[in-house]
Structure formats: structure tokens, C-alpha cells
Design a protein around this motif. Structure first.
Motif, PDB file in Angstrom:
ATOM      1  N   LYS A 298       0.822  -1.212   0.000  1.00  0.00           N
ATOM      2  CA  LYS A 298       0.000   0.000   0.000  1.00  0.00           C
ATOM      3  C   LYS A 298       0.862   1.271   0.000  1.00  0.00           C
ATOM      4  N   SER A 299       1.972   1.190   0.703  1.00  0.00           N
ATOM      5  CA  SER A 299       2.881   2.358   0.768  1.00  0.00           C
ATOM      6  C   SER A 299       4.287   1.905   0.366  1.00  0.00           C
ATOM      7  N   PRO A 300       4.497   1.711  -0.940  1.00  0.00           N
ATOM      8  CA  PRO A 300       5.809   1.224  -1.381  1.00  0.00           C
ATOM      9  C   PRO A 300       6.906   2.263  -1.170  1.00  0.00           C
ATOM     10  N   LEU A 301       8.111   1.760  -1.008  1.00  0.00           N
ATOM     11  CA  LEU A 301       9.285   2.627  -0.929  1.00  0.00           C
ATOM     12  C   LEU A 301       9.694   2.974  -2.367  1.00  0.00           C
ATOM     13  N   ARG A 302       9.759   4.254  -2.668  1.00  0.00           N
ATOM     14  CA  ARG A 302      10.081   4.696  -4.023  1.00  0.00           C
ATOM     15  C   ARG A 302      11.472   5.351  -4.029  1.00  0.00           C
ATOM     16  N   ILE A 303      12.302   4.806  -4.898  1.00  0.00           N
ATOM     17  CA  ILE A 303      13.663   5.330  -5.045  1.00  0.00           C
ATOM     18  C   ILE A 303      13.835   5.820  -6.471  1.00  0.00           C
ATOM     19  N   HIS A 304      14.239   7.060  -6.607  1.00  0.00           N
ATOM     20  CA  HIS A 304      14.411   7.669  -7.922  1.00  0.00           C
ATOM     21  C   HIS A 304      15.879   8.070  -8.094  1.00  0.00           C
ATOM     22  N   ILE A 305      16.501   7.571  -9.180  1.00  0.00           N
ATOM     23  CA  ILE A 305      17.912   7.884  -9.470  1.00  0.00           C
ATOM     24  C   ILE A 305      17.954   8.656 -10.784  1.00  0.00           C
ATOM     25  N   TYR A 306      18.463   9.881 -10.743  1.00  0.00           N
ATOM     26  CA  TYR A 306      18.504  10.705 -11.950  1.00  0.00           C
ATOM     27  C   TYR A 306      19.667  11.692 -11.852  1.00  0.00           C
ATOM     28  N   MET A 307      19.885  12.428 -12.955  1.00  0.00           N
ATOM     29  CA  MET A 307      21.010  13.360 -13.018  1.00  0.00           C
ATOM     30  C   MET A 307      20.530  14.798 -13.002  1.00  0.00           C
ATOM     31  N   GLU A 308      21.432  15.684 -12.579  1.00  0.00           N
ATOM     32  CA  GLU A 308      21.149  17.120 -12.574  1.00  0.00           C
ATOM     33  C   GLU A 308      22.312  17.845 -13.235  1.00  0.00           C
ATOM     34  N   GLU A 309      22.104  18.277 -14.485  1.00  0.00           N
ATOM     35  CA  GLU A 309      23.086  19.069 -15.243  1.00  0.00           C
ATOM     36  C   GLU A 309      24.449  18.386 -15.325  1.00  0.00           C
ATOM     37  N   GLU A 310      24.451  17.062 -15.335  1.00  0.00           N
ATOM     38  CA  GLU A 310      25.678  16.264 -15.481  1.00  0.00           C
ATOM     39  C   GLU A 310      26.744  16.615 -14.439  1.00  0.00           C
ATOM     40  N   GLU A 311      26.316  17.180 -13.332  1.00  0.00           N
ATOM     41  CA  GLU A 311      27.248  17.484 -12.241  1.00  0.00           C
ATOM     42  C   GLU A 311      26.984  16.617 -11.021  1.00  0.00           C
ATOM     43  N   HIS A 312      25.721  16.249 -10.825  1.00  0.00           N
ATOM     44  CA  HIS A 312      25.361  15.437  -9.663  1.00  0.00           C
ATOM     45  C   HIS A 312      24.466  14.275 -10.088  1.00  0.00           C
ATOM     46  N   LEU A 313      24.675  13.178  -9.426  1.00  0.00           N
ATOM     47  CA  LEU A 313      23.751  12.051  -9.519  1.00  0.00           C
ATOM     48  C   LEU A 313      22.887  12.103  -8.264  1.00  0.00           C
ATOM     49  N   ILE A 314      21.573  12.143  -8.474  1.00  0.00           N
ATOM     50  CA  ILE A 314      20.659  12.341  -7.346  1.00  0.00           C
ATOM     51  C   ILE A 314      19.935  11.035  -7.046  1.00  0.00           C
ATOM     52  N   ILE A 315      19.960  10.653  -5.791  1.00  0.00           N
ATOM     53  CA  ILE A 315      19.246   9.463  -5.320  1.00  0.00           C
ATOM     54  C   ILE A 315      18.247   9.941  -4.276  1.00  0.00           C
ATOM     55  N   ARG A 316      16.963   9.851  -4.607  1.00  0.00           N
ATOM     56  CA  ARG A 316      15.911  10.352  -3.719  1.00  0.00           C
ATOM     57  C   ARG A 316      14.942   9.221  -3.384  1.00  0.00           C
ATOM     58  N   ASN A 317      14.592   9.132  -2.109  1.00  0.00           N
ATOM     59  CA  ASN A 317      13.562   8.172  -1.696  1.00  0.00           C
ATOM     60  C   ASN A 317      12.571   8.855  -0.755  1.00  0.00           C
ATOM     61  N   ASN A 318      11.336   8.377  -0.786  1.00  0.00           N
ATOM     62  CA  ASN A 318      10.330   8.920   0.126  1.00  0.00           C
ATOM     63  C   ASN A 318      10.596   8.400   1.536  1.00  0.00           C
ATOM     64  N   LEU A 319      10.304   9.254   2.519  1.00  0.00           N
ATOM     65  CA  LEU A 319      10.586   8.884   3.909  1.00  0.00           C
ATOM     66  C   LEU A 319       9.391   8.142   4.508  1.00  0.00           C
ATOM     67  N   GLN A 320       9.666   6.919   4.966  1.00  0.00           N
ATOM     68  CA  GLN A 320       8.668   6.109   5.681  1.00  0.00           C
ATOM     69  C   GLN A 320       9.418   5.398   6.806  1.00  0.00           C
ATOM     70  N   LYS A 321       9.835   6.216   7.764  1.00  0.00           N
ATOM     71  CA  LYS A 321      10.737   5.716   8.801  1.00  0.00           C
ATOM     72  C   LYS A 321      10.108   4.567   9.570  1.00  0.00           C
ATOM     73  N   ILE A 322      10.937   3.548   9.837  1.00  0.00           N
ATOM     74  CA  ILE A 322      10.485   2.418  10.645  1.00  0.00           C
ATOM     75  C   ILE A 322      10.334   2.866  12.093  1.00  0.00           C
ATOM     76  N   SER A 323       9.449   2.202  12.803  1.00  0.00           N
ATOM     77  CA  SER A 323       9.123   2.633  14.169  1.00  0.00           C
ATOM     78  C   SER A 323      10.113   2.149  15.208  1.00  0.00           C
TER      79      SER A 323
END
Length: 367
Positions: A298-323
Motif C-alpha cells: 500500500k505504501s511502497p518505498l520509491r527510489i528515484h535515481i537521476y542526473m542534474e546538469e551532469e554534475e550530480h547524480l541524485i538518489i531520492r527516496n520517500n521517507l517512511q521511517k520504521i518505528s
């Protein structure tokens, strides 16, 4: 041959000494003439008998040799007893005093010897006395110039040696720093294996009992991933293209473990494939996101890997902290930051807000 080299150096040293004596001889005559060109000594100088002038020249050459040797000898003794680096003002005063005393002693000795062989009891005129005092002053000045030249050469050699020693020390320090950095980097790389293998062997053991076909495919991808880790263990930077191939095999493994609870999206243009990052960095970040966040259908962990102006590789995930708090080996982000500090001045940037956790990885050049 060592003997031949020594004789060669000795001959060069002798030629240098002879050149120095001749130079002092010329300077002595030149200064005496320039100070008082109207002296009685110069009025009939070229009308004198050639043997008289030759005798005068030989006596002056001996005198110049004595001044040269005495000046250099005094400077060497003082270099050992009172170096310039310890007390320069005291050394300067002492050296000038010693030079003057030596010149006076040498002149007095030569005049005493000459008076024994050439006694005419002639009373010297005032002009002749002035010529003698002028000669003494010029001799003192020349002696000081010789000493200054020797001291300048000595200080120049010392400075050159100190610069060479400093350069050698810098080079040695850089080499030791490089060795230490490489050792630290290898240590950081080796820390990845247990952390990675533990999770996947646990999954493999479960698949073997449940589905041998999936277990075989899982093992095949696991071997690819592990082969990649072994092959690139000694590399500091890997191309983004190679790292993404490795990540695809790794994603297969974690998809077996997490299924639809995990969504990973990769948007990297082909133009960025030639950029570089430390090997196994993406695996660590993905593993870190999975370890510290909940992932459900129901609430999957989403990880997105993409580039920004060929200077940085960005790794972003939604926060669903474990209790609950899991024990951590503190490898993940700390490991990545440590490797970037060793390899580059660029440091990963970490941003965290209420909904997302983002890591900006600087893209490096592949040498």
C-alpha cells in the motif's frame, strides 16, 4: 673510476683557485689605481725595468694567494664555530675583525721579510706613506669581498640544499599520504562485502526451499553482482555506465526480497554514462534506504535515481521511517563520504525534509 673522478674534481678545484687569485690580483691593482691614479707609484710604472715589474707582480700574486686562502680559511672556521644562522650580527662583526687582523698580519709579515732583503734605510715620503696605507685599505677591502663571496656561495648552497630537502620531504610526505589514503580506501571497500552478502544469502536460503528455479536465477544474478564487486575492488572510480549495469543485477536481487513493496526508477541520459563515481555507491544508498524505511504494497518505498546538469547524480527516496531502531554498522553514508574525501574535494550533499531523503553525489572524471 673513483680515483679518476677525485683527480678530476681536484683539478677543477685547483683551476678555480687559480682563477680566483688572478681575479683578486686584477681587482687589487684596479682599485689602487682608481682610488689614486695620480700616485707616484703609477707615474713611472710603465717606464720601470720589466724585471722590476715582474718581481712586483710575483710578490703581489703571492700576497693575493695568501689573502684568498686566509679569507676562505677564516670563513670556514667561523662557519663551524659561529654559523650565520645562530647570531648573524655577532658573526658579521667577528668576521670583519678577523679579516682586518689577518690582512694586517700578512702585510706586516711581507714588509718585514722585504726589509731584511731590501734594506736601504731610506725615509719614506708622505706620499709614499699614503700609498702604503692606501694599499692596506684596499687589501682589507678585497679580503672582505673575498669573504663575502665565499659566505654568499656558502649561504646559497645551504639554501639550495634546504630547498631540495624540503622538496624531498614534501614528496615523501605526499607518497606516504597517498599510501595511507589507498590503504584507507581499500579498507572502506572491503567493508562492503559482509554487509552485502549477509542479506542476500539469507534470501537465497529461503528461495532454495521455496522455488529452486528462482533460486538458480537469483544465484546467477548474485554471482554477477559479486563478480563485479571483486573485479572493481581495486578501482577507485568506475564509470556510471558500469555502475548502472551492476545496479540492474542488484535490483533483481532486492526485487526478489521485496517484490512490489519497492519501486526503483532510473532516469540517466546516455550523455552521463562516461561520468564516474566510486564503485558500489548506488548499491549502498539503495540498501541504506531499504534498511531505514518501511516498504509495503500500500505504501511502497520509491527510489528515484537521476542526473542534474551532469554534475550530480541524485538518489531520492520517500521517507517512511520504521518505528523501531535497527542495529547499524554505520557503513552506508559514512562510507561514501569517506571515499569521496579521499578521491575528490567534492563532498556528497544530503538533504532531508518531512517527505523525502535526498543524496546528491558529485560526478567525477575518470582518469
Amino acid at each position: 673510476m673513483p680515483g679518476y673522478s677525485f683527480l678530476k674534481i681536484l683539478n677543477r678545484y685547483r683551476y678555480f683557485r687559480l682563477f680566483a687569485i688572478l681575479l683578486v690580483f686584477i681587482v687589487l691593482y684596479l682599485l689602487n689605481f682608481l682610488i689614486n691614479p695620480f700616485s707616484a707609484y703609477w707615474k713611472d710604472y710603465f717606464d720601470k725595468d720589466i724585471w722590476v715589474n715582474a718581481t712586483d707582480w710575483m710578490a703581489t700574486l703571492v700576497f693575493c694567494a695568501l689573502i684568498c686562502e686566509a679569507s676562505v680559511f677564516a670563513a670556514r672556521i667561523l662557519d663551524k664555530r659561529l654559523p650565520w644562522t645562530e647570531s648573524p650580527f655577532k658573526r658579521f662583526a667577528l668576521q670583519i675583525t678577523v679579516q682586518i687582523l689577518m690582512v694586517v698580519i700578512i702585510i706586516y709579515g711581507i714588509f718585514s721579510i722585504c726589509s731584511i732583503f731590501f734594506t736601504d734605510n731610506k725615509t719614506l715620503s708622505l706620499e709614499e706613506q699614503l700609498d702604503i696605507w692606501q694599499f692596506i685599505y684596499v687589501c682589507i677591502l678585497v679580503s672582505i669581498l673575498i669573504s663575502a663571496t665565499h659566505t654568499g656561495n656558502f649561504l646559497l648552497v645551504k639554501w639550495k640544499n634546504s630547498m631540495l630537502e624540503a622538496s624531498a620531504l614534501k614528496l615523501k610526505t605526499a607518497e606516504l599520504k597517498e599510501i595511507a589514503m589507498q590503504a584507507e580506501l581499500q579498507s572502506l571497500k572491503l567493508q562492503l562485502d559482509p554487509h552485502f552478502m549477509f542479506n542476500n544469502f539469507s534470501t537465497l536460503s529461503e528461495l532454495i526451499s521455496e522455488d529452486q528455479g528462482k533460486a538458480s536465477l537469483f544465484l546467477e544474478n548474485l554471482s554477477r553482482v559479486y563478480r563485479y564487486m571483486i573485479v572493481n575492488l581495486h578501482k577507485n572510480i568506475i564509470s556510471l555506465e558500469e555502475e548502472l549495469k551492476f545496479v540492474q543485477s542488484y535490483i533483481y536481487l532486492i526485487k526478489i526480497r521485496h517484490g512490489e513493496n519497492l519501486h526503483i526508477q532510473i532516469d540517466i541520459p546516455a550523455s552521463g554514462y562516461e561520468k564516474g563515481i566510486p564503485p558500489i555507491t548506488l548499491q549502498l544508498l539503495i540498501e541504506n534506504a531499504i534498511k531505514h524505511n518501511m516498504a509495503t504494497r500500500k505504501s511502497p518505498l520509491r527510489i528515484h535515481i537521476y542526473m542534474e546538469e551532469e554534475e550530480h547524480l541524485i538518489i531520492r527516496n520517500n521517507l517512511q521511517k520504521i518505528s523501531y531502531i535497527l542495529p547499524t554498522t554505520q557503513l552506508g553514508l559514512k562510507n561514501i563520504e569517506s571515499r569521496y574525501k579521499i578521491l575528490s574535494k567534492k563532498i556528497p550533499l544530503i538533504q532531508k525534509d518531512e517527505t523525502d531523503f535526498t543524496v546528491y553525489l558529485p560526478l567525477l572524471s575518470i582518469v
